[in-house]
Scaffold this active site. Structure first.
Site, mmCIF file in Angstrom:
data_model
loop_
_atom_site.group_PDB
_atom_site.id
_atom_site.type_symbol
_atom_site.label_atom_id
_atom_site.label_comp_id
_atom_site.label_asym_id
_atom_site.label_seq_id
_atom_site.Cartn_x
_atom_site.Cartn_y
_atom_site.Cartn_z
ATOM 1 N N VAL A 9 0.861 -1.171 0.000
ATOM 2 C CA VAL A 9 0.000 0.000 0.000
ATOM 3 C C VAL A 9 0.899 1.223 0.000
ATOM 4 C CG1 VAL A 9 -0.193 0.069 2.523
ATOM 5 C CG2 VAL A 9 -1.959 1.154 1.116
ATOM 6 N N SER A 10 0.571 2.170 -0.852
ATOM 7 C CA SER A 10 1.347 3.410 -0.897
ATOM 8 C C SER A 10 0.756 4.410 0.095
ATOM 9 C CB SER A 10 1.339 3.997 -2.312
ATOM 10 O OG SER A 10 0.038 4.442 -2.646
#
Length: 491
Positions: A9-10
């Site tokens: 996940v960014s």
């Protein structure tokens, strides 16, 4: 089945529903339980972008896959692995497949543990190759467009110029430009060759291009480089440049004509013993004729009298047998001096007849075809090529979004790629034909200029230069039994 669950996940995606780390972990665990798979471990990259593979957990996944610590790599979505097709393909083909590790996406139809999944992998390879080809083609077309717009094509700036990176164009280096003008003026005097000019530059202490010593090659490159006339040369085609010229286009063209007249552009192949060697034919049988020196007062050595003749290969059988056209041909031995003087006289007559010259030029240019039709054809092909590229991109996007079935995608890609390859080859063919027509026009006009100045050029030419003039202006000479001579000119 032992599964390695990869989660990414960014920073920007932290708040998105279903993308958070707990949400991904829950979905992956549920999937494994439903399939009866055992979870080897979770590989979590928290706050990392999918633009490349430089992520801690990803690097551990790659190392463990190479060590065959699990059977399958599992992700929620393909873009969790990477957002770049090239990276995804690298992982699947170079990391997972060689180690016997399968790959599965929970929400997409990517499962390399099945035949259908492997087919999907093949389609990804198709798109990756298409992407590479598209990039190469775009770079090539961008360079061609830059040349057409007159931009400098890169590399070291020619001697006499410096490159302004801010303005992105060539600017004149006035100190070096003075030497460029001097080189052109010295060569146009008609008496100095490349080597002599290079020697004078060395004696003057002028720094050479890229700080090398001056030589014949460096002088010739300067004299034949259209950049000094404000032009851009790209793959044999010349365009008007955006940079300022150091010499006038008229002077540059004058130098090219002088170079051609001296044989510097098209040198003779091998050493010839006759002015007409290679272009003289027997008018009776169609065989070539060659020079034959006959020792008239054999065996006397003082004085030794040798006469040069042109003789048909069919009659003089001491040469190559494959050159014989008619063993019974008796065209005869022709005095070389008489034949050559007659051909030279016809060159003089031809050069004096301005009306005949212009008529020959017009006929030659008319035979070259309609340049505008070539340009229209090339432009249309480029337009179609761009349209095909856009369609390929559209189907690629549709497939990645799940709006297109794999078998339908393969068929559409196949047809479009065949069309793209055809258009690519068609454009190259049309560009080559247009280049040939342009060269034909240039060569015809240069030849006209040589003939219009024939008397001055011929009288000042050396023996080798005279031969070059002859083979540039005359297509062939035919000799008959009755000593009749027919000359066909290149115009």
């Amino acid at each position: 089945m032992l599964a390695a669950c990869y989660i990414r996940v960014s920073t920007d995606e932290q708040a998105e529903q279903g993308i958070s780390i707990p949400a991904q972990k829950s979905r992956l665990l549920s999937y494994c339980q439903a399939r009866g798979w055992e979870v080897y471990g979770f590989y979590v990259d928290d706050g990392y972008s999918g633009k490349d593979l430089d992520r801690p957990a990803m690097q551990r996944l790659i190392e463990d896959a190479a060590a065959k610590k699990f059977n399958t790599a599992l992700v929620l979505k393909l873009d969790r692995l990477s957002r770049r097709q090239k990276d995804v393909l690298y992982l699947l083909e170079e990391i997972f497949e060689p180690g016997g590790v399968g790959f599965k996406s929970v929400t997409e139809s990517f499962d390399t543990t099945t035949p259908f999944g492997k087919a999907a992998l093949g389609m990804m390879a198709v798109f990756a190759q298409l992407e590479r080809e598209t990039i190469v083609e775009r770079v090539r077309m961008a360079k061609n467009e830059s040349a057409r717009q007159g931009r400098f094509m890169g590399g070291p700036a020619p001697f006499g110029y410096r490159y302004n990176f801010g303005a992105k164009k060539l600017e004149i280096d006035e100190i070096q430009a003075q030497e460029i003008r001097w080189i052109y003026d010295r060569y146009l005097s008609g008496k100095l060759g490349y080597g002599y000019i290079a020697g004078e530059l060395e004696r003057k202490g002028v720094p050479g291009p890229t700080d090398e010593r001056w030589n014949k090659t460096s002088v010739r490159k300067i004299l034949t480089n259209p950049a000094y006339a404000g032009l851009v040369n790209h793959k044999g085609s010349v365009y008007q440049g955006k940079h300022e010229a150091i010499i006038s286009p008229e002077k540059w063209r004058e130098v090219q004509v002088l170079i051609k007249s001296k044989g510097a552009v098209r040198a003779a192949a091998g050493v010839h013993t006759g002015l007409l060697s290679g272009i003289i034919w027997c008018g009776e049988c169609g065989a070539r004729m060659r020079v034959k020196n006959v020792w008239q007062n054999y065996p006397r050595l003082s004085p030794k009298k040798v006469t040069k003749y042109y003789v048909c290969y069919s009659q003089d059988k001491t040469g190559s047998s494959h050159m014989v056209r008619d063993p019974d041909c008796r065209c005869g031995y022709k005095h070389a001096d008489e034949i050559e003087n007659e051909v030279i006289q016809q060159l003089y007559i031809y050069s004096y007849d301005k009306v005949l010259l212009r008529q020959a030029v017009n006929e030659s240019l008319a035979a070259a075809g309609d340049k505008r039709s070539f340009i229209r054809g090339i432009n249309q092909a480029r337009k179609d090529f761009n349209s095909v590229e856009k369609k390929l991109e559209k189907w690629c996007d549709a497939f990645e979004k799940g709006a297109l079935e794999p078998d339908e995608l393969v068929e559409r890609v196949k047809e479009l790629k065949e069309r793209k390859a055809y258009l690519h080859n068609h454009i190259i063919e049309m560009e080559n034909r247009l280049k040939e027509e342009n060269e034909r026009k240039i060569n015809t006009e240069e030849l006209l200029e040589i003939l219009q100045n024939f008397t001055r050029i011929w009288e000042n030419a050396t023996a080798d230069e005279r031969r070059e003039i002859v083979i540039n202006t005359i297509k062939e000479v035919r000799i008959y039994t009755d000593n009749r001579i027919e000359v066909e000119f290149n115009l």
